[in-house]
Design a protein around this motif. Structure first.
Motif, mmCIF file in Angstrom:
data_model
loop_
_atom_site.group_PDB
_atom_site.id
_atom_site.type_symbol
_atom_site.label_atom_id
_atom_site.label_comp_id
_atom_site.label_asym_id
_atom_site.label_seq_id
_atom_site.Cartn_x
_atom_site.Cartn_y
_atom_site.Cartn_z
ATOM 1 N N PRO A 39 0.813 -1.217 0.000
ATOM 2 C CA PRO A 39 0.000 0.000 0.000
ATOM 3 C C PRO A 39 0.845 1.265 0.000
ATOM 4 C CG PRO A 39 0.209 -0.797 2.231
ATOM 5 C CD PRO A 39 0.937 -1.796 1.353
ATOM 6 N N SER A 40 0.199 2.357 -0.364
ATOM 7 C CA SER A 40 0.774 3.685 -0.191
ATOM 8 C C SER A 40 0.208 4.259 1.104
ATOM 9 C CB SER A 40 0.404 4.582 -1.377
ATOM 10 O OG SER A 40 0.801 5.918 -1.137
ATOM 11 N N VAL A 41 1.069 4.454 2.091
ATOM 12 C CA VAL A 41 0.639 4.962 3.397
ATOM 13 C C VAL A 41 0.824 6.474 3.412
ATOM 14 C CG1 VAL A 41 1.015 4.872 5.886
ATOM 15 C CG2 VAL A 41 1.272 2.797 4.506
ATOM 16 N N SER A 42 -0.238 7.205 3.706
ATOM 17 C CA SER A 42 -0.165 8.663 3.698
ATOM 18 C C SER A 42 0.706 9.159 4.851
ATOM 19 C CB SER A 42 -1.562 9.264 3.824
ATOM 20 O OG SER A 42 -2.053 9.126 5.144
ATOM 21 N N PRO A 43 1.314 10.335 4.694
ATOM 22 C CA PRO A 43 2.083 10.907 5.808
ATOM 23 C C PRO A 43 1.245 11.072 7.068
ATOM 24 C CG PRO A 43 2.578 12.063 3.763
ATOM 25 C CD PRO A 43 1.425 11.143 3.466
ATOM 26 N N ALA A 44 -0.043 11.413 6.897
ATOM 27 C CA ALA A 44 -0.907 11.596 8.065
ATOM 28 C C ALA A 44 -1.100 10.288 8.824
ATOM 29 C CB ALA A 44 -2.262 12.157 7.628
ATOM 30 N N ALA A 45 -1.293 9.181 8.081
ATOM 31 C CA ALA A 45 -1.472 7.879 8.729
ATOM 32 C C ALA A 45 -0.186 7.432 9.411
ATOM 33 C CB ALA A 45 -1.919 6.846 7.706
ATOM 34 N N ASP A 154 -4.911 5.744 4.864
ATOM 35 C CA ASP A 154 -5.001 7.163 5.190
ATOM 36 C C ASP A 154 -5.747 7.330 6.509
ATOM 37 O OD1 ASP A 154 -4.702 9.883 4.947
ATOM 38 O OD2 ASP A 154 -5.765 10.063 3.040
ATOM 39 N N VAL A 155 -5.884 8.549 6.942
ATOM 40 C CA VAL A 155 -6.618 8.869 8.164
ATOM 41 C C VAL A 155 -7.826 9.713 7.799
ATOM 42 C CG1 VAL A 155 -6.564 10.084 10.375
ATOM 43 C CG2 VAL A 155 -4.566 8.788 9.614
ATOM 44 N N GLU A 156 -8.972 9.349 8.343
ATOM 45 C CA GLU A 156 -10.150 10.200 8.211
ATOM 46 C C GLU A 156 -10.342 10.921 9.533
ATOM 47 O OE1 GLU A 156 -14.734 9.246 7.611
ATOM 48 O OE2 GLU A 156 -13.615 9.295 5.724
ATOM 49 N N GLU A 157 -10.259 12.238 9.478
ATOM 50 C CA GLU A 157 -10.335 13.036 10.696
ATOM 51 C C GLU A 157 -11.733 12.954 11.305
ATOM 52 O OE1 GLU A 157 -7.790 14.361 12.039
ATOM 53 O OE2 GLU A 157 -6.397 13.974 10.381
ATOM 54 N N PRO A 158 -11.838 13.125 12.622
ATOM 55 C CA PRO A 158 -13.158 13.101 13.262
ATOM 56 C C PRO A 158 -14.034 14.238 12.765
ATOM 57 C CG PRO A 158 -11.474 13.869 14.791
ATOM 58 C CD PRO A 158 -10.753 13.374 13.573
#
Length: 223
Positions: A39-45, A154-158
């Protein structure tokens, strides 16, 4: 012939879910039974959870997808009846408690004949092959190969009442072999999937649990 279904994981607001051979991680082998792309992991994750935990989440979700997206026992066109236990056993342990309740409600609706609920189950767990003329191939092996590509973490913000989630998305392709009147044909199934994950508790069998999912499935007949 191509069938295109846009399937949301939940079809009713009352439900909470809004939403094998050796695994090969190199494409050098020609037409492997199972191929999983890194996978490509985002910097945020990576910053929020760390590369190791993000990678672990991807490994757990892809393992789940490879094992449960096309269960061998559900691929026989002759099988027309299913129980709630059958449709729940392989999925519920990988869901958060709230999501598991939503899945149970979907199963109840699907078994009662609700077409939307059936589609919502099928995008996660293919079952009930509805083709009256189809039969198993001569060797009995329906699932020919699977591959997972175009993967991101990736991260989904609250937002509002929705907590922060780790979001894993990928393209999941499979080839299913069948026969009709003695003539072989294949179903080329392509799913574009997204899984929103929550950290599992200490007593869970995995590090991450699926809080929700969404996807699209295209099915093409190759005769």
């Amino acid at each position: 012939m191509t069938i295109r279904l846009r399937l949301a994981a939940l079809c009713a607001a009352a439900l909470v879910l809004t939403g094998c051979g050796a695994v090969i991680t190199s494409p050098d082998q020609v037409t492997p039974e199972v191929y999983v792309e890194q996978p490509s992991v985002s910097p945020a994750a990576a910053k929020r959870f760390g590369d190791d935990k993000a990678e672990q989440a991807y490994q757990e979700v892809t393992k789940f997808a490879l094992e449960q997206a096309f269960p061998e026992a559900f691929l026989d066109p002759a099988k027309k009846t299913y129980t709630a236990a059958e449709l729940t056993a392989g999925v519920a342990p990988h869901l958060t408690p709230t999501a598991a309740q939503g899945w149970s409600s979907l199963v109840t609706l699907a078994l009662a004949g609700d077409a939307d609920a059936q589609d919502s189950l099928r995008i996660l767990q293919f079952y009930n092959v509805d083709d009256p003329g189809s039969e198993l191939p001569p060797d009995g092996d329906v699932l020919v190969r699977q591959q997972i590509t175009d993967a991101t973490v990736d991260v989904e913000e609250p937002s509002g009442d929705s907590p922060e989630r780790l979001l894993v998305s990928f393209r999941h392709e499979a080839v299913l072999a069948y026969a009709e009147a003695g003539r072989p044909y294949e179903l080329d199934v392509t799913k574009t999937m997204s899984y929103w994950l929550a950290p599992a508790g200490a007593n869970a069998g995995s590090t991450w649990l699926i809080a929700s999912y969404d996807g699209r499935m295209d099915v093409a007949v190759d005769s």
